[in-house]
Design a protein around this motif. Structure first.
Motif: not given
Length: 98
Positions: A9-11, A14-19, A24-30
């Motif tokens: 889940e990224v915000k 102020d809107k939440e998105y599920l990706v 191993e790529e979670q930190e890069a996505l965040l």
């Protein structure tokens, strides 16, 4: 071996998105989401662009421009270093006499 994918889940603005994202790529996505959120907030606070979609497009254009500029500078730097290396090799000899 298949990569294990998970939903993150990224915000953004102020809107939440599920990706879906490999673990191993979670930190890069965040990090990417935080960067995009920051750019979009910067554009929104400027007060000249309205609407989330337009803000997102402007942020995408700005980020793309930054990346292309970085690539161009990297190419120019590489060319300069190659030219300097060539001049140094010429001035010092090719090193085959070592």
């Amino acid at each position: 071996m298949a990569q294990q994918s998970t939903t993150v889940e990224v915000k953004i603005l102020d809107k939440e998105y599920l990706v879906a994202c490999p673990e191993e790529e979670q930190e890069a996505l965040l990090r990417a989401a935080r960067h995009l959120d920051s750019k979009m907030r910067e554009i929104r606070s400027g007060g000249k662009v309205f609407g989330t979609e337009r803000i997102a497009v402007m942020a995408a254009l700005n980020i793309t421009h930054e990346l292309l500029e970085r690539d161009t500078m990297s190419d120019a730097t590489s060319s300069l270093l190659r030219a300097m290396d060539s001049k140094l090799s010429g001035a010092l000899g090719d090193g085959s006499g070592r």
